[in-house]
Write a protein that holds these residues in place. Structure first.
Motif, PDB file in Angstrom:
ATOM      1  N   ALA A 164       0.215   5.794 -22.410  1.00 29.33           N
ATOM      2  CA  ALA A 164      -0.072   5.505 -21.228  1.00 29.33           C
ATOM      3  C   ALA A 164       0.347   6.052 -19.967  1.00 29.33           C
ATOM      4  CB  ALA A 164       0.242   3.876 -21.168  1.00 29.33           C
ATOM      5  N   HIS A 165      -0.307   6.269 -19.104  1.00 31.26           N
ATOM      6  CA  HIS A 165       0.207   6.915 -17.932  1.00 31.26           C
ATOM      7  C   HIS A 165       1.065   6.204 -16.900  1.00 31.26           C
ATOM      8  CE1 HIS A 165      -2.181   5.490 -14.289  1.00 31.26           C
ATOM      9  NE2 HIS A 165      -3.013   5.425 -15.261  1.00 31.26           N
ATOM     10  N   TRP A 166       2.282   6.403 -16.595  1.00 31.84           N
ATOM     11  CA  TRP A 166       3.435   5.660 -15.737  1.00 31.84           C
ATOM     12  C   TRP A 166       2.956   5.775 -14.216  1.00 31.84           C
ATOM     13  CZ3 TRP A 166       5.788   8.350 -11.889  1.00 31.84           C
ATOM     14  CH2 TRP A 166       6.213   9.650 -12.306  1.00 31.84           C
ATOM     15  N   ASP A 167       2.308   6.633 -13.691  1.00 29.86           N
ATOM     16  CA  ASP A 167       2.077   6.970 -12.479  1.00 29.86           C
ATOM     17  C   ASP A 167       1.306   6.087 -11.590  1.00 29.86           C
ATOM     18  OD1 ASP A 167      -0.188   9.222 -11.716  1.00 29.86           O
ATOM     19  OD2 ASP A 167       0.067   8.584 -13.783  1.00 29.86           O
ATOM     20  N   HIS A 168       1.304   5.877 -10.418  1.00 26.07           N
ATOM     21  CA  HIS A 168       0.288   5.446  -9.675  1.00 26.07           C
ATOM     22  C   HIS A 168       0.366   6.076  -8.336  1.00 26.07           C
ATOM     23  CE1 HIS A 168      -3.088   2.691  -9.006  1.00 26.07           C
ATOM     24  NE2 HIS A 168      -2.526   2.203  -7.878  1.00 26.07           N
ATOM     25  N   PHE A 169      -0.041   5.579  -6.997  1.00 31.90           N
ATOM     26  CA  PHE A 169      -0.342   6.408  -5.793  1.00 31.90           C
ATOM     27  C   PHE A 169       0.600   6.444  -4.847  1.00 31.90           C
ATOM     28  CE2 PHE A 169      -4.755   5.512  -7.322  1.00 31.90           C
ATOM     29  CZ  PHE A 169      -5.192   6.989  -7.222  1.00 31.90           C
ATOM     30  N   GLY A 170       1.939   5.866  -5.244  1.00 34.19           N
ATOM     31  CA  GLY A 170       3.261   5.688  -4.515  1.00 34.19           C
ATOM     32  C   GLY A 170       2.932   4.959  -3.360  1.00 34.19           C
ATOM     33  N   ALA A 171       3.467   5.431  -2.103  1.00 36.65           N
ATOM     34  CA  ALA A 171       3.329   4.845  -0.708  1.00 36.65           C
ATOM     35  C   ALA A 171       3.104   5.894   0.112  1.00 36.65           C
ATOM     36  CB  ALA A 171       4.792   4.044  -0.362  1.00 36.65           C
ATOM     37  N   ILE A 172       2.118   5.239   1.099  1.00 40.04           N
ATOM     38  CA  ILE A 172       1.770   5.998   2.427  1.00 40.04           C
ATOM     39  C   ILE A 172       2.333   5.467   3.513  1.00 40.04           C
ATOM     40  CG2 ILE A 172       0.054   7.454   1.152  1.00 40.04           C
ATOM     41  CD1 ILE A 172      -1.950   5.528   2.490  1.00 40.04           C
ATOM     42  N   GLU A 173       2.409   6.122   4.621  1.00 36.86           N
ATOM     43  CA  GLU A 173       2.782   5.527   5.977  1.00 36.86           C
ATOM     44  C   GLU A 173       1.522   5.463   6.721  1.00 36.86           C
ATOM     45  OE1 GLU A 173       5.775   4.122   6.965  1.00 36.86           O
ATOM     46  OE2 GLU A 173       6.645   4.908   4.722  1.00 36.86           O
ATOM     47  N   THR A 174       1.435   4.652   7.430  1.00 32.81           N
ATOM     48  CA  THR A 174       0.134   4.284   8.238  1.00 32.81           C
ATOM     49  C   THR A 174       0.537   3.671   9.522  1.00 32.81           C
ATOM     50  OG1 THR A 174      -0.220   1.885   7.715  1.00 32.81           O
ATOM     51  CG2 THR A 174      -1.210   3.555   6.346  1.00 32.81           C
ATOM     52  N   GLU A 175      -0.269   3.621  10.439  1.00 27.87           N
ATOM     53  CA  GLU A 175      -0.158   3.151  11.705  1.00 27.87           C
ATOM     54  C   GLU A 175       0.350   1.788  12.053  1.00 27.87           C
ATOM     55  OE1 GLU A 175      -3.586   3.657  14.230  1.00 27.87           O
ATOM     56  OE2 GLU A 175      -3.430   5.922  14.273  1.00 27.87           O
ATOM     57  N   THR A 176       0.114   0.943  10.799  1.00 29.76           N
ATOM     58  CA  THR A 176       0.453  -0.344  10.903  1.00 29.76           C
ATOM     59  C   THR A 176       1.875  -0.619   9.780  1.00 29.76           C
ATOM     60  OG1 THR A 176      -1.065  -0.625   9.027  1.00 29.76           O
ATOM     61  CG2 THR A 176      -1.961  -1.284  11.154  1.00 29.76           C
ATOM     62  N   GLY A 177       2.243   0.424   9.207  1.00 36.90           N
ATOM     63  CA  GLY A 177       3.384   0.550   8.409  1.00 36.90           C
ATOM     64  C   GLY A 177       3.214   0.759   7.219  1.00 36.90           C
ATOM     65  N   THR A 178       4.194   0.875   6.023  1.00 34.83           N
ATOM     66  CA  THR A 178       4.006   1.346   4.801  1.00 34.83           C
ATOM     67  C   THR A 178       3.057   0.422   3.973  1.00 34.83           C
ATOM     68  OG1 THR A 178       6.500   2.116   5.133  1.00 34.83           O
ATOM     69  CG2 THR A 178       5.519   2.023   2.739  1.00 34.83           C
ATOM     70  N   LYS A 179       2.269   1.321   3.217  1.00 31.54           N
ATOM     71  CA  LYS A 179       1.343   0.801   2.179  1.00 31.54           C
ATOM     72  C   LYS A 179       1.919   1.231   0.834  1.00 31.54           C
ATOM     73  CE  LYS A 179      -3.112   0.839   2.623  1.00 31.54           C
ATOM     74  NZ  LYS A 179      -4.379   1.393   3.337  1.00 31.54           N
ATOM     75  N   ILE A 180       2.045   0.183  -0.001  1.00 31.14           N
ATOM     76  CA  ILE A 180       2.627   0.572  -1.588  1.00 31.14           C
ATOM     77  C   ILE A 180       1.532   0.436  -2.204  1.00 31.14           C
ATOM     78  CG2 ILE A 180       4.233   0.146  -3.140  1.00 31.14           C
ATOM     79  CD1 ILE A 180       6.416  -0.697  -0.957  1.00 31.14           C
ATOM     80  N   PHE A 181       1.336   1.137  -3.026  1.00 30.78           N
ATOM     81  CA  PHE A 181       0.053   1.060  -4.131  1.00 30.78           C
ATOM     82  C   PHE A 181       0.805   0.780  -5.414  1.00 30.78           C
ATOM     83  CE2 PHE A 181      -1.548   3.164  -0.697  1.00 30.78           C
ATOM     84  CZ  PHE A 181      -2.964   2.825  -0.736  1.00 30.78           C
ATOM     85  N   ASN A 182       1.134  -0.384  -5.726  1.00 36.23           N
ATOM     86  CA  ASN A 182       2.055  -0.891  -6.617  1.00 36.23           C
ATOM     87  C   ASN A 182       1.561  -0.713  -8.131  1.00 36.23           C
ATOM     88  OD1 ASN A 182       2.477  -2.824  -4.468  1.00 36.23           O
ATOM     89  ND2 ASN A 182       4.413  -2.366  -5.470  1.00 36.23           N
ATOM     90  N   GLY A 183       0.058  -0.603  -8.228  1.00 40.32           N
ATOM     91  CA  GLY A 183      -0.401  -0.062  -9.614  1.00 40.32           C
ATOM     92  C   GLY A 183      -0.023  -1.052 -10.800  1.00 40.32           C
ATOM     93  N   ALA A 184      -0.411  -2.524 -10.489  1.00 40.80           N
ATOM     94  CA  ALA A 184       0.131  -3.444 -11.555  1.00 40.80           C
ATOM     95  C   ALA A 184      -0.532  -3.420 -12.954  1.00 40.80           C
ATOM     96  CB  ALA A 184       0.244  -4.959 -11.110  1.00 40.80           C
ATOM     97  N   VAL A 185      -1.702  -3.669 -12.791  1.00 41.58           N
ATOM     98  CA  VAL A 185      -2.764  -3.372 -13.758  1.00 41.58           C
ATOM     99  C   VAL A 185      -2.970  -1.887 -14.110  1.00 41.58           C
ATOM    100  CG1 VAL A 185      -5.008  -3.869 -14.693  1.00 41.58           C
ATOM    101  CG2 VAL A 185      -3.935  -5.517 -13.357  1.00 41.58           C
ATOM    102  N   ASP A 186      -3.350  -1.022 -13.238  1.00 42.06           N
ATOM    103  CA  ASP A 186      -3.221   0.476 -13.610  1.00 42.06           C
ATOM    104  C   ASP A 186      -2.127   1.166 -13.030  1.00 42.06           C
ATOM    105  OD1 ASP A 186      -4.350   2.674 -13.828  1.00 42.06           O
ATOM    106  OD2 ASP A 186      -5.568   2.739 -12.060  1.00 42.06           O
ATOM    107  N   ASN A 187      -0.967   1.683 -13.874  1.00 47.38           N
ATOM    108  CA  ASN A 187      -1.097   1.146 -15.133  1.00 47.38           C
ATOM    109  C   ASN A 187       0.303   0.685 -15.559  1.00 47.38           C
ATOM    110  OD1 ASN A 187      -2.251   1.329 -17.832  1.00 47.38           O
ATOM    111  ND2 ASN A 187      -1.577   3.346 -18.195  1.00 47.38           N
TER     112      ASN A 187
END
Length: 537
Positions: free
Chosen positions: A317-340
């Motif tokens: 199973a792959h452990w990775d997801h998309f990490g976090a990115i900085e936006t004008e409204t703050g940090t967006k974290i892509f936690n990827g709970a289901v995937d994966n």
């Protein structure tokens, strides 16, 4: 990804009728006790904000791989990389400038909302300067289907616009490609590979939700921010310089600027007689990249077989997801709970279960657990694993790959991806039957999921595989509102009934293969089968 020569037989695999399930010798399988508290805890940790979306080459990777290695060590598995748990995967991290603009003629497009652009060439700067723009239909060259969108046109150094998927999906004609079921020619990876072979400077795939199988938001999240690639000795110079997507509204404007009708030309592109159309405009784009050369890691652990230790059942199973990115409204974290995080947690729980079984009665063959890096950016970790540096693929009996589990209630069926591919499907039927479940064919063959997860890297090397995936099947809201979005978060109220079922099923299949000496075969003639026969005639 490496260039793949696709035969007609391979591309038609998804339509090959299943034969009657072969008789599969089934050992007495001990009662499997799945501890869902363990699974809950592992998903909660892996999908926590502390792990910051598990982006490769980030602090989130360090936390993730250390956590996994520690779990496998505590379970009692040995490291499969010369005694260590981590397999280095040397990759380049490329982060494109998010403020870039694409101009086509008089039109100016904004990155993210109108288009995406990135590269896998290891270059800090790539420029399109007055590059002629050409519409090349589906961007497919497939002799076995008497199809060549590149006939009578030279695209060297030019910018091409192509349609997503393949003509079979658009027509739903089973006699055209493989009808509704996507072929590899319909995958975006193929579009970029063929454009590179044709010498194009850039390719932009027109996004439409139905043929792409996901909304624009998925394209945006998957193609912006840091991306990753394996490296060759020539800085990946053979790959397409600029690989991009363009929103359908932006594409319509480009065609209208040339006094052409996008939808009319899209219809014409369904014919093998279609010829590329110049859009009478030039593209300009400055693609600046921040480059980081670094090592990511697969996590690999094993139980060593008692009689045939050099024959391996692989559970991954792959452990990775998309990490976090900085936006004008703050940090967006892509936690990827289901995937994966769910699939990664399942490998840990399967390891716990099988380690106890191994203590009571050792498996004859070895069992390898591998958590791949950088699946989301092109199956990079599994491609590295498939090179055979740790375990030669000819010694891998089969792969059971988990990519997104049913975290809700259990079901009376299990999904099968692909049809008539290998004898692994017979194992699936038998194990599901033992649970009182039926096998349900992939309800969305047009999405081409067989080409989109880590098992494909191993299948290309001849290893028969099963994909376990339940993204959105039991929760239709998931694809629309959480898939590859920051809302894919952990919910403590999940029942994990589906997780329990599938863990029990995977343990059943793995236990059989670990003891019965069988080498599952590919059923249909294909490049997969050819490769396996080269290794195991």
């Amino acid at each position: 990804m490496t260039r793949l020569k696709i035969s007609c037989a391979l591309l038609s695999l998804l339509l090959v009728a299943c034969s009657e399930p072969a008789s599969v010798t089934k050992n007495d399988i001990p009662t499997v006790e799945v501890n869902l508290d363990n699974v809950h805890q592992d998903i909660k940790v892996l999908a926590s904000d502390e792990f910051a979306g598990r982006g490769p080459l980030t602090a989130g990777e360090t936390l993730t791989i250390n956590y996994l290695a520690k779990q496998y060590q505590d379970i009692g598995l040995i490291g499969a990389v010369a005694g260590e748990y981590l397999q280095p995967v040397e990759i380049a991290q490329l982060t494109p400038d998010p403020n870039m603009h694409l101009t086509i003629g008089e039109l100016n497009f904004t990155a993210g909302s109108d288009f995406t652009a990135r590269t896998q060439q290891i270059q800090p700067l790539i420029e399109l300067k007055n590059s002629d723009v050409i519409f090349v239909g589906y961007g497919i060259k497939a002799p076995e289907y008497q199809w060549n969108d590149f006939k009578d046109v030279d695209v060297k150094g030019k910018t091409i616009i192509v349609l997503v998927n393949d003509p079979g999906f658009a027509t739903q004609d089973d006699d055209l490609f493989t009808g509704n079921a996507m072929t590899y020619y319909g995958r975006w990876t193929y579009k970029y590979e063929e454009a590179a072979r044709q010498g194009a400077a850039a390719v932009f795939i027109v996004h439409e939700t139905a043929p792409a199988a996901y909304p624009w938001s998925v394209v945006e999240s998957s193609n912006t921010g840091s991306k990753y690639t394996l490296m060759d000795n020539n800085k990946n110079a053979s790959q397409i310089p600029i690989m991009g997507w363009i929103d359908v509204a932006a594409a319509e404007a480009v065609f209208q600027q040339a006094n052409l009708d996008y939808h009319q030309l899209k219809q014409q592109a369904l014919s093998p007689e279609f010829k590329a159309v110049a859009l009478n405009s030039q593209a300009n784009l400055t693609l600046k990249n921040q480059l980081v050369m670094a090592k990511s890691h697969n996590v690999v652990a094993q139980l060593t077989g008692s009689e045939s230790p050099n024959e391996y059942i692989v559970i991954g199973a792959h452990w990775d997801h998309f990490g976090a990115i900085e936006t004008e409204t703050g940090t967006k974290i892509f936690n990827g709970a289901v995937d994966n995080a769910s699939g990664t947690a399942a490998t840990l729980e399967i390891a716990r279960i099988m380690a106890k079984m191994h203590q009571n009665k050792p498996f004859k063959r070895s069992i390898v657990f591998v958590n791949f890096t950088a699946e989301e950016t092109g199956l990079i970790g599994s491609e590295q694993f498939a090179r055979g540096n740790i375990i030669p693929t000819k010694q891998m009996v089969a792969l059971l790959n988990i990519d997104g589990m049913n975290v809700l209630e259990g079901t009376d069926y299990i999904l099968q991806y692909g049809k008539g591919l290998s004898e692994m499907e017979d194992y699936l039927v038998q194990a599901a039957k033992a649970q009182g479940r039926s096998v349900k064919m992939d309800p969305r063959p047009q999405n081409g999921l067989f080409f989109r997860s880590d098992h494909f890297s191993l299948a290309k090397q001849g290893v028969p595989s099963l994909l376990f995936m339940s993204l959105g099947d039991t929760d239709p809201d998931y694809i629309a509102h959480r898939y590859h979005k920051e809302s894919d978060i952990y919910f403590p109220e999940w029942s994990l009934g589906g997780v329990k079922q599938d863990i029990e099923l995977i343990v059943d299949i793995a236990t059989q293969l670990a003891n019965n000496g069988d080498w599952p075969k590919w059923k249909a003639e294909s490049d997969f089968k050819t490769r396996r026969l080269q290794d195991r005639p």
